[in-house]
Design an enzyme around this catalytic site. Structure first.
Site, PDB file in Angstrom:
ATOM      1  N   ASN A  31      55.764  49.938  65.534  1.00 44.06           N
ATOM      2  CA  ASN A  31      57.153  51.897  64.811  1.00 44.06           C
ATOM      3  C   ASN A  31      57.265  52.800  66.180  1.00 44.06           C
ATOM      4  O   ASN A  31      56.141  53.373  66.445  1.00 44.06           O
ATOM      5  CB  ASN A  31      55.504  51.967  63.923  1.00 44.06           C
ATOM      6  CG  ASN A  31      57.045  53.573  62.915  1.00 44.06           C
ATOM      7  OD1 ASN A  31      57.376  53.884  63.309  1.00 44.06           O
ATOM      8  ND2 ASN A  31      55.658  54.507  62.158  1.00 44.06           N
ATOM      9  N   TRP A  32      58.569  53.318  66.519  1.00 47.87           N
ATOM     10  CA  TRP A  32      59.029  53.998  67.004  1.00 47.87           C
ATOM     11  C   TRP A  32      58.342  55.187  66.826  1.00 47.87           C
ATOM     12  O   TRP A  32      58.743  56.485  68.062  1.00 47.87           O
ATOM     13  CB  TRP A  32      60.103  53.125  68.276  1.00 47.87           C
ATOM     14  CG  TRP A  32      60.298  51.519  68.455  1.00 47.87           C
ATOM     15  CD1 TRP A  32      58.759  51.184  69.194  1.00 47.87           C
ATOM     16  CD2 TRP A  32      60.786  51.312  69.017  1.00 47.87           C
ATOM     17  NE1 TRP A  32      59.582  49.950  69.428  1.00 47.87           N
ATOM     18  CE2 TRP A  32      60.476  49.898  70.335  1.00 47.87           C
ATOM     19  CE3 TRP A  32      62.659  51.235  69.919  1.00 47.87           C
ATOM     20  CZ2 TRP A  32      61.574  49.265  70.270  1.00 47.87           C
ATOM     21  CZ3 TRP A  32      63.555  50.443  70.864  1.00 47.87           C
ATOM     22  CH2 TRP A  32      62.833  49.074  70.657  1.00 47.87           C
ATOM     23  N   LYS A  33      58.523  55.516  65.946  1.00 51.17           N
ATOM     24  CA  LYS A  33      59.132  56.482  65.221  1.00 51.17           C
ATOM     25  C   LYS A  33      59.905  57.956  66.010  1.00 51.17           C
ATOM     26  O   LYS A  33      61.575  56.916  66.179  1.00 51.17           O
ATOM     27  CB  LYS A  33      58.032  57.520  65.888  1.00 51.17           C
ATOM     28  CG  LYS A  33      56.687  56.891  65.409  1.00 51.17           C
ATOM     29  CD  LYS A  33      55.379  57.572  65.338  1.00 51.17           C
ATOM     30  CE  LYS A  33      53.737  57.051  64.885  1.00 51.17           C
ATOM     31  NZ  LYS A  33      52.968  57.039  64.248  1.00 51.17           N
TER      32      LYS A  33
ATOM     33  N   HIS B  78      55.172  55.954  55.249  1.00 49.55           N
ATOM     34  CA  HIS B  78      54.684  56.132  56.486  1.00 49.55           C
ATOM     35  C   HIS B  78      53.010  57.549  56.123  1.00 49.55           C
ATOM     36  O   HIS B  78      54.304  58.197  55.151  1.00 49.55           O
ATOM     37  CB  HIS B  78      54.947  56.355  57.454  1.00 49.55           C
ATOM     38  CG  HIS B  78      54.424  56.037  58.649  1.00 49.55           C
ATOM     39  ND1 HIS B  78      54.292  57.722  59.108  1.00 49.55           N
ATOM     40  CD2 HIS B  78      53.577  55.304  59.465  1.00 49.55           C
ATOM     41  CE1 HIS B  78      52.927  57.703  60.039  1.00 49.55           C
ATOM     42  NE2 HIS B  78      52.880  55.494  60.484  1.00 49.55           N
TER      43      HIS B  78
ATOM     44  N   GLU C 170      53.463  59.833  58.172  1.00 54.43           N
ATOM     45  CA  GLU C 170      54.295  61.011  58.142  1.00 54.43           C
ATOM     46  C   GLU C 170      55.204  61.641  57.165  1.00 54.43           C
ATOM     47  O   GLU C 170      55.481  62.639  57.439  1.00 54.43           O
ATOM     48  CB  GLU C 170      54.423  60.805  59.556  1.00 54.43           C
ATOM     49  CG  GLU C 170      53.261  60.815  61.017  1.00 54.43           C
ATOM     50  CD  GLU C 170      53.246  60.113  62.038  1.00 54.43           C
ATOM     51  OE1 GLU C 170      54.921  59.768  61.743  1.00 54.43           O
ATOM     52  OE2 GLU C 170      53.033  60.069  62.722  1.00 54.43           O
TER      53      GLU C 170
ATOM     54  N   GLU D  36      46.863  52.378  57.013  1.00 53.37           N
ATOM     55  CA  GLU D  36      46.720  52.917  58.314  1.00 53.37           C
ATOM     56  C   GLU D  36      45.884  54.313  58.048  1.00 53.37           C
ATOM     57  O   GLU D  36      46.238  55.587  57.183  1.00 53.37           O
ATOM     58  CB  GLU D  36      48.080  53.569  58.889  1.00 53.37           C
ATOM     59  CG  GLU D  36      48.624  51.921  58.929  1.00 53.37           C
ATOM     60  CD  GLU D  36      50.754  52.724  59.670  1.00 53.37           C
ATOM     61  OE1 GLU D  36      50.101  52.467  60.694  1.00 53.37           O
ATOM     62  OE2 GLU D  36      50.872  53.636  59.307  1.00 53.37           O
TER      63      GLU D  36
ATOM     64  N   GLY E 130      47.447  58.372  65.874  1.00 51.49           N
ATOM     65  CA  GLY E 130      47.994  58.861  67.176  1.00 51.49           C
ATOM     66  C   GLY E 130      46.880  59.511  67.600  1.00 51.49           C
ATOM     67  O   GLY E 130      47.390  60.370  69.213  1.00 51.49           O
TER      68      GLY E 130
ATOM     69  N   SER F 125      46.043  53.799  65.924  1.00 51.58           N
ATOM     70  CA  SER F 125      45.856  53.636  67.198  1.00 51.58           C
ATOM     71  C   SER F 125      45.050  52.861  68.370  1.00 51.58           C
ATOM     72  O   SER F 125      43.961  51.677  68.664  1.00 51.58           O
ATOM     73  CB  SER F 125      44.095  54.486  68.006  1.00 51.58           C
ATOM     74  OG  SER F 125      44.849  56.132  67.674  1.00 51.58           O
TER      75      SER F 125
ATOM     76  N   GLY G  56      52.084  52.344  66.461  1.00 55.67           N
ATOM     77  CA  GLY G  56      52.754  53.835  67.110  1.00 55.67           C
ATOM     78  C   GLY G  56      52.563  53.528  68.624  1.00 55.67           C
ATOM     79  O   GLY G  56      53.566  53.303  69.462  1.00 55.67           O
ATOM     80  N   GLY G  57      52.172  54.355  69.262  1.00 56.56           N
ATOM     81  CA  GLY G  57      52.638  54.495  70.043  1.00 56.56           C
ATOM     82  C   GLY G  57      52.490  53.440  71.442  1.00 56.56           C
ATOM     83  O   GLY G  57      52.987  53.756  72.838  1.00 56.56           O
TER      84      GLY G  57
HETATM   85  P1  PGA Z   1      48.982  55.346  66.565  1.00 57.62           P
HETATM   86  O1  PGA Z   1      50.681  54.637  65.323  1.00 57.62           O
HETATM   87  O2  PGA Z   1      49.379  54.147  67.105  1.00 57.62           O
HETATM   88  O3  PGA Z   1      50.349  56.213  67.719  1.00 57.62           O
HETATM   89  O4  PGA Z   1      48.654  55.913  65.856  1.00 57.62           O
HETATM   90  C1  PGA Z   1      50.142  54.654  64.368  1.00 57.62           C
HETATM   91  C2  PGA Z   1      51.475  54.139  62.958  1.00 57.62           C
HETATM   92  O5  PGA Z   1      51.561  55.472  62.528  1.00 57.62           O
HETATM   93  O6  PGA Z   1      52.033  53.244  62.324  1.00 57.62           O
END
Ligand code: PGA
Length: 252
Positions: free
Chosen positions: A10-12, A97, A99, A169, A175, A215, A236-237
């Site tokens: 997930n590149w956000k 998600h 967010e 998650e 993050g 993470s 994500g990251g």
């Molecule tokens: P993260 O994000 O790996 O940067 O913690 C995961 C996500 O939000 O899908």
């Protein structure tokens, strides 16, 4: 039963066009021989079509959108419909998600509509659930996740469920660099499978893919992915670095 192994990125709201094309090309080329792992990348909207073109003939590599509208079409300035996403060659959409739930106040009712439209337009879904830190601290995390599952997924049938993967998650791990321990993640994944068993069937629970996110990186992926009920990761990251993401793909 052995379930599919899946690694999703997930590149956000990251990368520009050139960075996105370089990243998808590197990940795609590095993963070509890894056919027993399903790869899904969720780039930002403007890069979806080009990403689909790069990956289109590969049967274990899919592109998905990070969101879709709860509306079908019409006067909804700035929104992107499931039909649009499908029509450029995407296979997946990420729904719910944390967010989106927290920053954009998406409600269960909206998530139900989004999933309905996505399924009607031939998209598969990664549906995200997960508790916040205070909910884990006050031990309501199982109830929170159960409600996120039941309120939304109980509007669908078992055939629909075959097109849905779940991503667990924990919000406190996204993050933050703080990963759930393999025991904490496994415990929740087994619980999620139990919720699916109760609301659908033992077969549906056995079949459904449940990904861990929060993470997850090349150092902790192996231990997480070796847990019985963890079928892969939503990254994500660490999905923004081709090398790191490729190492995670090799962690099964
Ligand atoms: P993260 O994000 O790996 O940067 O913690 C995961 C996500 O939000 O899908």
């Amino acid at each position: 039963m052995s379930r599919k192994k899946i690694v999703a990125g997930n590149w956000k709201m990251n990368t520009d066009y050139n960075e996105a094309m370089a990243l998808i090309t590197n990940v795609f080329n590095a993963s070509k021989t890894l056919i027993n792992v399903e790869k899904i990348i969720f780039p930002p909207f403007p890069f979806l079509q080009s990403a689909c073109e790069i990956t289109k003939n590969e049967t274990s590599f899919f592109i998905g959108a990070q969101n879709c509208s709860e509306h079908l079409s019409g006067a909804y300035t700035g929104e992107v419909s499931a039909n649009m996403i499908n029509s450029i060659g995407c296979s997946y959409v990420l729904i719910g998600h944390s967010e989106r739930r927290l920053f954009f106040k998406e409600t269960d009712d909206q998530l139900i509509l989004k999933i309905k439209h996505a399924l009607n337009h031939n998209l598969r879904i990664v549906y995200c659930v997960g508790e916040q830190l205070d909910e884990r601290k006050n031990a309501s995390h199982f109830d929170v996740v159960r409600a996120q599952l039941e309120n939304v997924l109980n509007n669908f049938n078992e055939l629909d469920l075959e097109k849905i993967h779940i991503a667990y998650e924990p919000v406190w791990a996204i993050g933050t660099g703080e990963t759930a321990t393999p025991d904490q993640a496994q415990e929740m994944h087994a619980y999620i499978r139990g919720v699916i068993n109760k609301n659908f069937s033992a077969e549906a629970a056995e079949k459904i893919n449940i990904l861990y996110g929060g993470s997850c990186n090349s150092k902790n992926a192996k231990e997480l992915f070796s847990c019985n009920d963890i079928d892969g990761g939503l990254i994500g990251g660490a999905s923004l670095k081709a090398d790191e993401f490729c190492k995670i793909m090799l962690s099964f």
